[in-house]
Scaffold this motif. Structure first.
Motif, PDB file in Angstrom:
ATOM      1  N   ILE A  25       1.896  -2.568 -12.175  1.00  0.00           N
ATOM      2  CA  ILE A  25       2.276  -2.129 -10.834  1.00  0.00           C
ATOM      3  C   ILE A  25       3.112  -3.231 -10.203  1.00  0.00           C
ATOM      4  N   ASN A  26       4.395  -2.950  -9.980  1.00  0.00           N
ATOM      5  CA  ASN A  26       5.270  -3.979  -9.425  1.00  0.00           C
ATOM      6  C   ASN A  26       6.230  -3.455  -8.366  1.00  0.00           C
ATOM      7  N   ASP A  27       6.070  -2.207  -7.900  1.00  0.00           N
ATOM      8  CA  ASP A  27       6.891  -1.683  -6.815  1.00  0.00           C
ATOM      9  C   ASP A  27       6.064  -0.701  -5.986  1.00  0.00           C
ATOM     10  N   PRO A  28       6.514  -0.371  -4.750  1.00  0.00           N
ATOM     11  CA  PRO A  28       5.721   0.498  -3.879  1.00  0.00           C
ATOM     12  C   PRO A  28       5.456   1.888  -4.462  1.00  0.00           C
ATOM     13  N   GLU A  29       6.385   2.447  -5.196  1.00  0.00           N
ATOM     14  CA  GLU A  29       6.189   3.778  -5.772  1.00  0.00           C
ATOM     15  C   GLU A  29       5.090   3.760  -6.835  1.00  0.00           C
ATOM     16  N   ALA A  30       5.079   2.756  -7.681  1.00  0.00           N
ATOM     17  CA  ALA A  30       4.023   2.625  -8.689  1.00  0.00           C
ATOM     18  C   ALA A  30       2.672   2.379  -8.025  1.00  0.00           C
ATOM     19  N   CYS A  31       2.674   1.672  -6.905  1.00  0.00           N
ATOM     20  CA  CYS A  31       1.441   1.421  -6.166  1.00  0.00           C
ATOM     21  C   CYS A  31       0.871   2.721  -5.623  1.00  0.00           C
ATOM     22  N   CYS A  38       0.561  -0.696   0.137  1.00  0.00           N
ATOM     23  CA  CYS A  38       1.121  -2.049   0.223  1.00  0.00           C
ATOM     24  C   CYS A  38       0.700  -2.748   1.509  1.00  0.00           C
ATOM     25  N   LEU A  39       0.192  -3.966   1.373  1.00  0.00           N
ATOM     26  CA  LEU A  39      -0.172  -4.826   2.498  1.00  0.00           C
ATOM     27  C   LEU A  39       0.259  -6.254   2.174  1.00  0.00           C
ATOM     28  N   HIS A  40       0.365  -7.079   3.225  1.00  0.00           N
ATOM     29  CA  HIS A  40       0.693  -8.482   2.982  1.00  0.00           C
ATOM     30  C   HIS A  40      -0.478  -9.200   2.323  1.00  0.00           C
ATOM     31  N   ARG A  41      -1.698  -8.837   2.720  1.00  0.00           N
ATOM     32  CA  ARG A  41      -2.892  -9.424   2.135  1.00  0.00           C
ATOM     33  C   ARG A  41      -3.985  -8.361   2.134  1.00  0.00           C
ATOM     34  N   CYS A  42      -4.705  -8.230   1.047  1.00  0.00           N
ATOM     35  CA  CYS A  42      -5.748  -7.210   0.945  1.00  0.00           C
ATOM     36  C   CYS A  42      -6.930  -7.581   1.842  1.00  0.00           C
ATOM     37  N   ALA A  43      -7.373  -6.604   2.629  1.00  0.00           N
ATOM     38  CA  ALA A  43      -8.507  -6.786   3.527  1.00  0.00           C
ATOM     39  C   ALA A  43      -9.814  -6.779   2.725  1.00  0.00           C
ATOM     40  N   PRO A  44     -10.932  -7.168   3.365  1.00  0.00           N
ATOM     41  CA  PRO A  44     -12.222  -7.067   2.672  1.00  0.00           C
ATOM     42  C   PRO A  44     -12.493  -5.620   2.261  1.00  0.00           C
ATOM     43  N   TYR A  45     -13.213  -5.428   1.209  1.00  0.00           N
ATOM     44  CA  TYR A  45     -13.519  -4.128   0.599  1.00  0.00           C
ATOM     45  C   TYR A  45     -12.296  -3.472  -0.024  1.00  0.00           C
ATOM     46  N   TYR A  46     -11.201  -4.205  -0.160  1.00  0.00           N
ATOM     47  CA  TYR A  46     -10.018  -3.734  -0.878  1.00  0.00           C
ATOM     48  C   TYR A  46      -9.735  -4.738  -1.983  1.00  0.00           C
ATOM     49  N   THR A  47      -9.299  -4.259  -3.104  1.00  0.00           N
ATOM     50  CA  THR A  47      -9.021  -5.142  -4.227  1.00  0.00           C
ATOM     51  C   THR A  47      -7.543  -5.054  -4.608  1.00  0.00           C
ATOM     52  N   GLY A  50      -2.027  -4.926  -7.998  1.00  0.00           N
ATOM     53  CA  GLY A  50      -0.655  -5.194  -8.407  1.00  0.00           C
ATOM     54  C   GLY A  50       0.113  -5.790  -7.249  1.00  0.00           C
ATOM     55  N   SER A  51       1.441  -5.685  -7.301  1.00  0.00           N
ATOM     56  CA  SER A  51       2.268  -6.189  -6.210  1.00  0.00           C
ATOM     57  C   SER A  51       3.309  -5.143  -5.834  1.00  0.00           C
ATOM     58  N   CYS A  52       3.736  -5.200  -4.587  1.00  0.00           N
ATOM     59  CA  CYS A  52       4.766  -4.284  -4.084  1.00  0.00           C
ATOM     60  C   CYS A  52       6.081  -5.017  -3.870  1.00  0.00           C
ATOM     61  N   GLY A  53       6.195  -6.201  -4.343  1.00  0.00           N
ATOM     62  CA  GLY A  53       7.383  -7.023  -4.159  1.00  0.00           C
ATOM     63  C   GLY A  53       6.977  -8.483  -4.184  1.00  0.00           C
ATOM     64  N   ILE A  54       7.794  -9.315  -3.554  1.00  0.00           N
ATOM     65  CA  ILE A  54       7.533 -10.747  -3.574  1.00  0.00           C
ATOM     66  C   ILE A  54       6.392 -11.118  -2.628  1.00  0.00           C
ATOM     67  N   VAL A  55       6.338 -10.487  -1.446  1.00  0.00           N
ATOM     68  CA  VAL A  55       5.390 -10.892  -0.419  1.00  0.00           C
ATOM     69  C   VAL A  55       4.168  -9.977  -0.353  1.00  0.00           C
ATOM     70  N   GLN A  56       4.323  -8.686  -0.634  1.00  0.00           N
ATOM     71  CA  GLN A  56       3.239  -7.729  -0.440  1.00  0.00           C
ATOM     72  C   GLN A  56       2.418  -7.501  -1.699  1.00  0.00           C
ATOM     73  N   SER A  57       1.137  -7.169  -1.483  1.00  0.00           N
ATOM     74  CA  SER A  57       0.226  -6.841  -2.575  1.00  0.00           C
ATOM     75  C   SER A  57      -0.086  -5.355  -2.547  1.00  0.00           C
ATOM     76  N   CYS A  58      -0.375  -4.792  -3.699  1.00  0.00           N
ATOM     77  CA  CYS A  58      -0.817  -3.409  -3.796  1.00  0.00           C
ATOM     78  C   CYS A  58      -2.339  -3.439  -3.773  1.00  0.00           C
ATOM     79  N   CYS A  59      -2.952  -2.774  -2.795  1.00  0.00           N
ATOM     80  CA  CYS A  59      -4.394  -2.821  -2.606  1.00  0.00           C
ATOM     81  C   CYS A  59      -4.999  -1.437  -2.770  1.00  0.00           C
TER      82      CYS A  59
END
Length: 75
Positions: A25-31, A38-47, A50-59
């Motif tokens: 998972i390396n782009d928003p569509e795959a996420c 896509c979020l900048h940082r995954c909140a608690p109870y989220y894991t 993958g990633s949605c780009g350089i700055v965002q994480s896929c949660c």
């Protein structure tokens, strides 16, 4: 000889990958296809899954048990 067939079956089960994680998972569509967002940082109870780009994480939400099951209730 029977154990040889069992070992082959076990070997193939170990090599088989789960269908949800065969692609990275390396782009928003795959996420979104993987059930995440896509979020900048995954909140608690989220894991992170993958990633949605350089700055965002896929949660994706982690399922947490409430601790109360049907078998726990005594009537």
């Amino acid at each position: 000889m029977k154990i040889l067939f069992l070992l082959f079956a076990l070997f193939f089960l170990m090599l088989q990958s789960s269908p949800g994680f065969t692609h990275f998972i390396n782009d928003p569509e795959a996420c979104r296809r993987a059930g995440g967002f896509c979020l900048h940082r995954c909140a608690p109870y989220y894991t992170p899954i993958g990633s949605c780009g350089i700055v965002q994480s896929c949660c994706r939400r982690r399922w947490v048990s409430s601790g109360c099951h049907k078998t726990d209730v005594i009537v």
